[in-house]
Design a protein around this motif. Structure first.
Motif, short mmCIF file in Angstrom:
data_model
loop_
_atom_site.label_atom_id
_atom_site.label_comp_id
_atom_site.label_asym_id
_atom_site.label_seq_id
_atom_site.Cartn_x
_atom_site.Cartn_y
_atom_site.Cartn_z
N ASP A 28 4.47 5.64 -0.04
CA ASP A 28 5.08 4.85 1.02
C ASP A 28 6.35 4.17 0.54
N ASP A 29 7.36 4.19 1.39
CA ASP A 29 8.61 3.48 1.17
C ASP A 29 8.73 2.51 2.35
N LEU A 30 8.70 1.21 2.08
CA LEU A 30 8.69 0.24 3.17
C LEU A 30 9.91 0.35 4.08
N SER A 31 11.02 0.86 3.57
CA SER A 31 12.21 1.01 4.42
C SER A 31 12.00 2.06 5.52
N GLU A 32 10.98 2.90 5.38
CA GLU A 32 10.68 3.92 6.39
C GLU A 32 9.80 3.38 7.51
N TYR A 33 9.30 2.16 7.36
CA TYR A 33 8.41 1.56 8.36
C TYR A 33 9.20 0.76 9.39
N ASN A 34 8.66 0.69 10.59
CA ASN A 34 9.22 -0.11 11.66
C ASN A 34 9.38 -1.56 11.18
N LYS A 35 10.57 -2.11 11.28
CA LYS A 35 10.91 -3.46 10.84
C LYS A 35 10.77 -3.66 9.33
N GLY A 36 10.60 -2.58 8.56
CA GLY A 36 10.60 -2.65 7.10
C GLY A 36 9.32 -3.14 6.46
N PHE A 37 8.20 -3.12 7.19
CA PHE A 37 6.93 -3.54 6.61
C PHE A 37 5.76 -2.80 7.25
N VAL A 38 4.61 -2.84 6.57
CA VAL A 38 3.39 -2.23 7.09
C VAL A 38 2.74 -3.25 8.03
N ASN A 39 2.58 -2.85 9.28
CA ASN A 39 2.03 -3.75 10.30
C ASN A 39 0.57 -4.15 9.99
N TRP A 40 0.15 -5.26 10.60
CA TRP A 40 -1.21 -5.75 10.43
C TRP A 40 -2.21 -4.70 10.90
N HIS A 41 -3.23 -4.48 10.08
CA HIS A 41 -4.27 -3.51 10.42
C HIS A 41 -5.47 -3.72 9.50
N LYS A 42 -6.56 -3.06 9.78
CA LYS A 42 -7.72 -3.00 8.90
C LYS A 42 -8.26 -1.59 8.98
N GLN A 43 -8.96 -1.17 7.92
CA GLN A 43 -9.51 0.18 7.91
C GLN A 43 -10.94 0.16 7.37
N PRO A 44 -11.69 1.23 7.62
CA PRO A 44 -13.10 1.26 7.23
C PRO A 44 -13.32 1.65 5.76
N THR A 45 -12.24 1.78 5.01
CA THR A 45 -12.34 2.23 3.62
C THR A 45 -11.62 1.25 2.70
N ILE A 46 -11.88 1.36 1.40
CA ILE A 46 -11.15 0.57 0.41
C ILE A 46 -9.73 1.11 0.30
N GLU A 47 -8.77 0.22 0.19
CA GLU A 47 -7.39 0.62 -0.06
C GLU A 47 -7.03 0.18 -1.47
N ILE A 48 -6.54 1.12 -2.27
CA ILE A 48 -6.09 0.83 -3.63
C ILE A 48 -4.62 1.24 -3.68
N SER A 49 -3.76 0.31 -4.06
CA SER A 49 -2.32 0.60 -4.08
C SER A 49 -1.71 0.20 -5.41
N VAL A 50 -0.68 0.94 -5.82
CA VAL A 50 0.08 0.66 -7.04
C VAL A 50 1.55 0.58 -6.64
N ILE A 51 2.21 -0.50 -7.08
CA ILE A 51 3.63 -0.66 -6.79
C ILE A 51 4.43 0.03 -7.89
N CYS A 52 5.32 0.93 -7.49
CA CYS A 52 6.10 1.70 -8.46
C CYS A 52 7.49 1.12 -8.68
N GLU A 53 8.10 0.56 -7.64
CA GLU A 53 9.44 -0.01 -7.73
C GLU A 53 9.50 -1.28 -6.90
N GLY A 54 10.12 -2.32 -7.43
CA GLY A 54 10.31 -3.56 -6.67
C GLY A 54 9.05 -4.40 -6.65
N ALA A 55 8.84 -5.10 -5.54
CA ALA A 55 7.67 -5.96 -5.39
C ALA A 55 7.34 -6.11 -3.91
N VAL A 56 6.09 -6.40 -3.62
CA VAL A 56 5.65 -6.61 -2.25
C VAL A 56 4.88 -7.92 -2.15
#
Length: 98
Positions: A28-56
């Motif tokens: 994921d590249d946040l610049s590709e998202y509407n308004k530059g961020f991932v919108n509020w949501h929840k999912q039925p699974t665990i989410e594991i994320s690693v930041i490769c460049e910059g910071a969130v």
């Protein structure tokens, strides 16, 4: 067209995965998202994320945590969350597994 996480009226994300093997790896590249961020949501699974460049800034319910390149985070199933670029630190790429 900009990306966003598709959600229902209760903010549950529509996650398309194979029921036999519930795993998704996304880049994921946040610049590709509407308004530059991932919108509020929840999912039925665990989410594991690693930041490769910059910071969130990761928002889970009323909590906020800044996560920088080289670090990661996980979000438990059913927790409402959003991901935005950290102030003054452009986030280019992060990987998420569900």
């Amino acid at each position: 067209e900009k990306r966003q996480v598709p959600i229902d009226q209760e903010m549950n994300a529509f996650v398309a995965y194979d029921e036999a093997f519930r795993f998704i790896l996304s880049r994921d590249d946040l610049s590709e998202y509407n308004k530059g961020f991932v919108n509020w949501h929840k999912q039925p699974t665990i989410e594991i994320s690693v930041i490769c460049e910059g910071a969130v800034n990761v928002y889970v319910l009323e909590y906020e945590q800044t996560v920088a390149a080289g670090d990661g985070f996980f979000i438990m199933p059913g927790f409402l969350h959003s991901i935005r670029p950290a102030r003054d630190k452009d986030c280019k790429v992060f990987y998420a597994d569900f």
